[in-house]
Design a protein around this motif. Structure first.
Motif, mmCIF file in Angstrom:
data_model
loop_
_atom_site.group_PDB
_atom_site.id
_atom_site.type_symbol
_atom_site.label_atom_id
_atom_site.label_comp_id
_atom_site.label_asym_id
_atom_site.label_seq_id
_atom_site.Cartn_x
_atom_site.Cartn_y
_atom_site.Cartn_z
ATOM 1 N N LEU A 145 8.376 -3.844 6.405
ATOM 2 C CA LEU A 145 8.470 -5.288 6.202
ATOM 3 C C LEU A 145 9.918 -5.727 6.020
ATOM 4 C CD1 LEU A 145 5.465 -5.675 3.734
ATOM 5 C CD2 LEU A 145 5.592 -6.681 6.020
ATOM 6 N N LEU A 146 10.656 -5.007 5.193
ATOM 7 C CA LEU A 146 12.055 -5.358 4.958
ATOM 8 C C LEU A 146 12.886 -5.221 6.226
ATOM 9 C CD1 LEU A 146 12.621 -3.693 1.470
ATOM 10 C CD2 LEU A 146 12.758 -6.139 1.966
ATOM 11 N N GLN A 147 12.653 -4.155 6.968
ATOM 12 C CA GLN A 147 13.414 -3.945 8.197
ATOM 13 C C GLN A 147 13.128 -5.033 9.225
ATOM 14 O OE1 GLN A 147 12.464 0.133 9.245
ATOM 15 N NE2 GLN A 147 13.379 0.887 7.343
ATOM 16 N N LYS A 148 11.876 -5.477 9.313
ATOM 17 C CA LYS A 148 11.543 -6.578 10.224
ATOM 18 C C LYS A 148 12.290 -7.842 9.826
ATOM 19 C CE LYS A 148 6.885 -5.281 11.796
ATOM 20 N NZ LYS A 148 5.439 -5.634 11.743
ATOM 21 N N ASN A 189 0.806 -1.221 0.000
ATOM 22 C CA ASN A 189 0.000 0.000 0.000
ATOM 23 C C ASN A 189 0.838 1.271 0.000
ATOM 24 O OD1 ASN A 189 -2.549 -1.356 0.133
ATOM 25 N ND2 ASN A 189 -2.118 -1.808 2.286
ATOM 26 N N SER A 190 2.071 1.179 0.491
ATOM 27 C CA SER A 190 2.930 2.353 0.580
ATOM 28 C C SER A 190 4.375 1.904 0.727
ATOM 29 C CB SER A 190 2.542 3.229 1.775
ATOM 30 O OG SER A 190 2.827 2.539 2.983
ATOM 31 N N TYR A 191 5.304 2.832 0.486
ATOM 32 C CA TYR A 191 6.706 2.505 0.708
ATOM 33 C C TYR A 191 7.019 2.424 2.202
ATOM 34 C CZ TYR A 191 8.879 2.088 -3.842
ATOM 35 O OH TYR A 191 9.280 1.614 -5.070
ATOM 36 N N ALA A 192 6.232 3.100 3.022
ATOM 37 C CA ALA A 192 6.405 2.946 4.467
ATOM 38 C C ALA A 192 6.155 1.497 4.876
ATOM 39 C CB ALA A 192 5.451 3.885 5.212
ATOM 40 N N GLU A 193 5.138 0.879 4.282
ATOM 41 C CA GLU A 193 4.856 -0.529 4.552
ATOM 42 C C GLU A 193 5.990 -1.414 4.039
ATOM 43 O OE1 GLU A 193 1.694 -4.088 3.321
ATOM 44 O OE2 GLU A 193 1.378 -2.036 2.580
ATOM 45 N N VAL A 250 6.590 -8.821 -0.725
ATOM 46 C CA VAL A 250 7.796 -7.995 -0.590
ATOM 47 C C VAL A 250 8.980 -8.847 -0.161
ATOM 48 C CG1 VAL A 250 8.882 -6.201 0.843
ATOM 49 C CG2 VAL A 250 6.640 -5.789 -0.196
ATOM 50 N N ILE A 251 8.772 -9.704 0.834
ATOM 51 C CA ILE A 251 9.873 -10.551 1.321
ATOM 52 C C ILE A 251 10.198 -11.633 0.295
ATOM 53 C CG2 ILE A 251 10.665 -12.029 3.190
ATOM 54 C CD1 ILE A 251 10.250 -8.996 3.846
ATOM 55 N N GLN A 252 9.184 -12.166 -0.356
ATOM 56 C CA GLN A 252 9.439 -13.146 -1.400
ATOM 57 C C GLN A 252 10.291 -12.535 -2.519
ATOM 58 O OE1 GLN A 252 8.494 -16.568 -1.710
ATOM 59 N NE2 GLN A 252 8.359 -16.188 0.495
ATOM 60 N N ARG A 253 10.002 -11.296 -2.873
ATOM 61 C CA ARG A 253 10.796 -10.631 -3.906
ATOM 62 C C ARG A 253 12.230 -10.414 -3.425
ATOM 63 N NH1 ARG A 253 9.263 -6.756 -8.500
ATOM 64 N NH2 ARG A 253 11.299 -5.980 -9.123
#
Length: 271
Positions: free
Chosen positions: A230-233, A222-226, A248-251
């Motif tokens: 996710l990546l940081q987690k 939905n956003s780059y903040a999301e 995102v994580i799969q990519r």
């Protein structure tokens, strides 16, 4: 985690560039202007350094078939506001000729997503050839406009849209936006520069290759903040199953080969 300070970061990025240029003896900087926030930020960051050192900032918007008029308009604003040498060039004919020359599958359906991605990479590599030729001609280097989020997602083309000097490859996309907004509100003194960067901040982010209508559509977020959260987690060690299954994580996992390229087989495995 330390609170991000865009004022400090902008100052340090310019300081590092100033030192690099002074020590390298380079005579120019070349940047591909896309009409997006990353290349606009790059131009805004290097502008005063180039002015101080009397080094030309050469900018090019390279249109290839799928670029939208609004992308061109934003790129032209950025180029006129920050570059000492700016042009908009059209490589559509070269791209079509190249595609026809290298495509072995005569039945390839250009509208299919896989084809759009594959030929999008061709476009990025043609732009790379143009910019690197320009940089060598003017004894300079090509600026990279990739941010850390894009790198972690493999959201770039190998041997394509990368450069020689990466000012903010370690900044998240959300931090790119923060730096851009800080420049608009506190640093840029000319109205045309403020507006040029602002319209890029407000624009829907796309890859400019015609693969999808927006970055976030490709990333299914939905956003780059999301995306950054996710990546940081994940990078901090979280292995929650729901997180692992997110596109995102799969990519991120699928694109590891790009961040480890070329893959070198360790000597101890072969000798």
């Amino acid at each position: 985690m330390n609170t991000f300070n865009p004022e400090y970061t902008v100052g340090k990025m310019r300081e590092e560039l100033r030192s690099y240029l002074t020590n390298s003896g380079l005579k120019s900087l070349v940047v591909g202007i896309s009409g997006g926030v990353d290349s606009a930020l790059a131009a805004a960051l290097v502008y005063p350094v180039c002015q101080e050192l009397s080094i030309p900032l050469i900018g090019r918007f390279i249109h290839i078939e799928s670029n939208k008029p609004e992308e061109s308009n934003r790129a032209n604003e950025v180029g006129r506001a920050f570059c000492s040498d700016y042009k908009s060039v059209d490589l559509t004919d070269l791209y079509i000729t190249t595609r026809q020359s290298i495509e072995e599958d005569t039945a390839a359906k250009l509208g299919d997503l896989s084809c759009r991605i594959r030929f999008g990479n061709v476009k990025a590599r043609l732009r790379m050839i143009y910019l690197y030729n320009l940089a060598q001609k003017h004894c300079g280097l090509v600026l990279s406009t990739d941010n850390h989020t894009e790198i972690m997602l493999g959201y770039w083309t190998l041997h394509g849209d990368v450069g020689d000097y990466a000012m903010f490859a370690n900044l998240w996309k959300t931090e790119v936006y923060q730096c851009s907004k800080w420049l608009i509100e506190n640093d840029l003194t000319f109205l045309e520069q403020q507006h040029a960067l602002e319209v890029c901040v407000d624009a829907v982010p796309t890859d400019g290759l015609g693969t999808t209508s927006s970055d976030l559509e490709q990333l299914k977020a939905n956003s780059y903040a999301e995306v950054d959260e996710l990546l940081q987690k994940y990078l901090s060690g979280s292995r929650d199953q729901q997180l692992l299954e997110h596109p995102v994580i799969q990519r991120h996992l699928r694109s590891e080969f790009k961040r480890n390229n070329p893959y070198n087989v360790p000597r101890e495995r072969i000798c």
